[in-house]
Design a protein around this motif. Structure first.
Motif, PDB file in Angstrom:
ATOM      1  N   GLU A  34      -5.020  -1.039  -5.069  1.00  0.00           N
ATOM      2  CA  GLU A  34      -6.124  -0.438  -4.305  1.00  0.00           C
ATOM      3  C   GLU A  34      -6.643  -1.369  -3.222  1.00  0.00           C
ATOM      4  O   GLU A  34      -7.665  -1.078  -2.592  1.00  0.00           O
ATOM      5  CB  GLU A  34      -7.260  -0.063  -5.263  1.00  0.00           C
ATOM      6  CG  GLU A  34      -6.833   0.941  -6.339  1.00  0.00           C
ATOM      7  CD  GLU A  34      -7.923   1.213  -7.354  1.00  0.00           C
ATOM      8  OE1 GLU A  34      -8.888   0.414  -7.388  1.00  0.00           O
ATOM      9  OE2 GLU A  34      -7.821   2.211  -8.098  1.00  0.00           O
TER      10      GLU A  34
ATOM     11  N   LYS B 107       0.861  -1.179   0.000  1.00  0.00           N
ATOM     12  CA  LYS B 107       0.000   0.000   0.000  1.00  0.00           C
ATOM     13  C   LYS B 107       0.906   1.241   0.000  1.00  0.00           C
ATOM     14  O   LYS B 107       2.133   1.135   0.107  1.00  0.00           O
ATOM     15  CB  LYS B 107      -0.934  -0.007   1.201  1.00  0.00           C
ATOM     16  CG  LYS B 107      -0.264   0.255   2.548  1.00  0.00           C
ATOM     17  CD  LYS B 107      -1.295   0.395   3.649  1.00  0.00           C
ATOM     18  CE  LYS B 107      -0.630   0.808   4.967  1.00  0.00           C
ATOM     19  NZ  LYS B 107      -1.624   0.992   6.060  1.00  0.00           N
TER      20      LYS B 107
ATOM     21  N   ARG C  39      -1.462   0.021 -10.079  1.00  0.00           N
ATOM     22  CA  ARG C  39      -1.918   0.779  -8.910  1.00  0.00           C
ATOM     23  C   ARG C  39      -2.667  -0.178  -7.985  1.00  0.00           C
ATOM     24  O   ARG C  39      -3.676  -0.779  -8.368  1.00  0.00           O
ATOM     25  CB  ARG C  39      -2.814   1.929  -9.342  1.00  0.00           C
ATOM     26  CG  ARG C  39      -3.335   2.767  -8.180  1.00  0.00           C
ATOM     27  CD  ARG C  39      -4.223   3.891  -8.683  1.00  0.00           C
ATOM     28  NE  ARG C  39      -4.789   4.646  -7.581  1.00  0.00           N
ATOM     29  CZ  ARG C  39      -4.157   5.640  -6.946  1.00  0.00           C
ATOM     30  NH1 ARG C  39      -2.934   5.975  -7.320  1.00  0.00           N
ATOM     31  NH2 ARG C  39      -4.750   6.292  -5.957  1.00  0.00           N
TER      32      ARG C  39
END
Length: 506
Positions: free
Chosen positions: A337, A322, A335
């Protein structure tokens, strides 16, 4: 002389109980093999040697055994869902299916030349040819047919479909409902289990960089064309290390691990002339790799990869962490999430967080077993004109370390003595000790030569104090035969333990 073909090794493995085709009584399951009584011993010995070297003998390594079932998001963010695929092509005539790059490697030179011209690729760059064909699959299928690409099954030119990608991961479902929410995978590699446990291991051990996490375990890949015995299979075992280092120190540690792994394979009995380091050129590198060196081995079927050592940069921890934006990740990653943990390292001096680079030495256990068998297989002509097959395995790796053989099997005094001696030697903890009571000493020697047993201990009339000359001077002595030289010496049983310890210790 060594094995002249893979078929010789396959025959030996089945005859002597090293490796069997899985589900053979139902026609077999392609690309899946079972390790028999001797094969499981050899395999375990190789794994134990690797674990001893890389975990027990080092002060910078921890062990792990992660689960085989893998959360879908792990393999999504690692890139496997999108990119873990091989190029596949079918012959419309024979209905056979092949992995494209493997098929092209087997083609005659004149066929490849026609393909290079048709796809407008420089001759000799097979990797570039495959890439070009996958970018223009319709054109590629027609070019293969026009070039006369041969089907290995028939030896005749095929009518080829446009090539396409095939994801090799095995899907499964967790729980009673089969839907997208319960989708999981059998892991295609052991590495991801290490990466997602990075923080757990770091918190539990308080390790400082550099350090590594080692793992041995099963992985599963739905290979398009499994082949060459246990070399390319659908269920296999890996010995992997993920070694975490500071950025900037990665190139040094990459070179270090290449040399360390070459040295270890030689210590296991593989000759240096059969081990060929191959540095992958930029166009062959995986998308995550800064550099990769493959250790190739001269298998009976050709020069192929035994182990790969990759500099994976910060791609892996960067993919699963993260707070990606705050960590200065250099690799191109998806990315994330979903991750709930920061997979990073806090510099104890500056207090700054950063994502370590990873050096990955990754070896196939099954390929290691095949290489050991190929290297050890020896066919010798004896002075008598007879021929023997002997597996000259490193003694510590041999499936059976010592065979205890009573000279005759119908004399209780001899057989009971041999059984007691077997138990005594087993207590030394050197590995498997076998009591062999076939009653034919010559056949027993040949059988143990063929399976690689380094020492055969014979209990005879002298041992029990019944020598032909009527004396008891040889009481409690045994004959010890060396596998490689076939020389025999006489030792007192009290000397035997030290003799074997010295020759079977690591």
């Amino acid at each position: 002389m060594p094995a002249s073909s893979l078929d010789e090794l396959v025959a030996l493995c089945k005859r002597r109980g090293f490796i069997f085709q899985s589900s053979e009584i139902y026609g077999g399951l392609q690309g899946v093999y079972d390790y028999g009584p001797l094969g499981v011993e050899l395999k375990n010995n190789l794994k134990q040697a690797w674990w001893r070297r890389n975990v027990y003998e080092r002060d910078d390594m921890e062990g792990l055994d992660a689960s085989v079932l893998t959360h879908r998001l792990v393999l999504h963010y690692s890139g496997h869902e999108a990119t873990f695929a091989d190029p596949m092509v079918d012959n419309r005539i024979t209905k056979k299916r092949y992995r494209l790059d493997h098929l092209l490697k087997e083609q005659p030179e004149e066929v490849l030349k026609r393909l290079y011209r048709a796809m407008e690729v420089e001759e000799g760059n097979l990797h570039a040819l495959v890439q070009a064909m996958m970018k223009a699959p319709e054109r590629a299928g027609g070019a293969m047919t026009a070039a006369g690409v041969l089907d290995p099954a028939s030896g005749e030119p095929g009518d080829w479909t446009p090539p396409r990608y095939f994801n090799m991961m095995f899907k499964t479902y967790v729980g009673p409902v089969e839907d997208e929410a319960s989708l999981a995978y059998l892991r295609p590699e052991t590495a991801q289990g290490i990466f997602v446990n990075f923080k757990n291991v770091l918190d539990a051990t308080s390790r400082k960089l550099p350090f590594g996490i080692a793992q041995i375990g099963k992985a599963f890949r739905n290979e398009i064309t499994p082949r060459n015995f246990i070399f390319r299979v659908r269920e296999f075992e890996q010995m992997e290390i993920e070694y975490f280092v500071r950025p900037g120190e990665d190139e040094y540690w990459h070179r270090y691990w290449v040399e360390e792994r070459l040295k270890w394979w030689q210590e296991m009995g593989l000759s240096r002339e059969n081990l060929v380091p191959y540095e992958q050129p930029p166009e062959e590198l995986a998308h995550y790799a800064k550099a990769t060196v493959d250790i190739l081995y001269r298998f009976p079927h050709g020069l192929e990869e035994l182990e790969g050592i990759a500099n994976r940069t910060d791609f892996d921890l960067g993919s699963h962490t993260k707070d990606q934006e705050a960590l200065g990740i250099t690799a191109r990653v998806l990315r994330n999430e979903h991750s709930t943990q920061r997979l990073a390292y806090r510099d104890p001096e500056t207090g700054k967080w950063f994502v370590p680079y990873v050096i990955e030495p990754s070896a196939g256990v099954d390929r290691g077993v095949l290489a050991l068998l190929a290297e050890a297989f020896t066919r010798e002509e004896l002075p008598s004109g007879e021929e023997r097959i002997v597996l000259k395995l490193k003694p510590q790796l041999a499936p059976i370390k010592v065979a205890v053989i009573p000279l005759v099997k119908n004399r209780p005094e001899i057989t009971e003595y041999a059984k007691r001696l077997k138990a005594r030697l087993l207590a030394l903890g050197l590995g498997r000790v076998l009591y062999e009571d076939t009653g034919n000493i010559g056949k027993a020697y040949r059988r143990h030569d063929e399976v690689g047993t380094p020492f055969a201990v014979t209990v005879d009339y002298d041992t029990i104090g019944q020598s032909k000359d009527g004396t008891t001077r040889l009481k409690d002595t045994v004959t010890v035969r060396d596998r490689d030289t076939m020389e025999q010496i006489r030792l007192h049983v009290d000397e035997l333990e030290g003799f074997l310890r010295e020759r079977l210790k690591w």
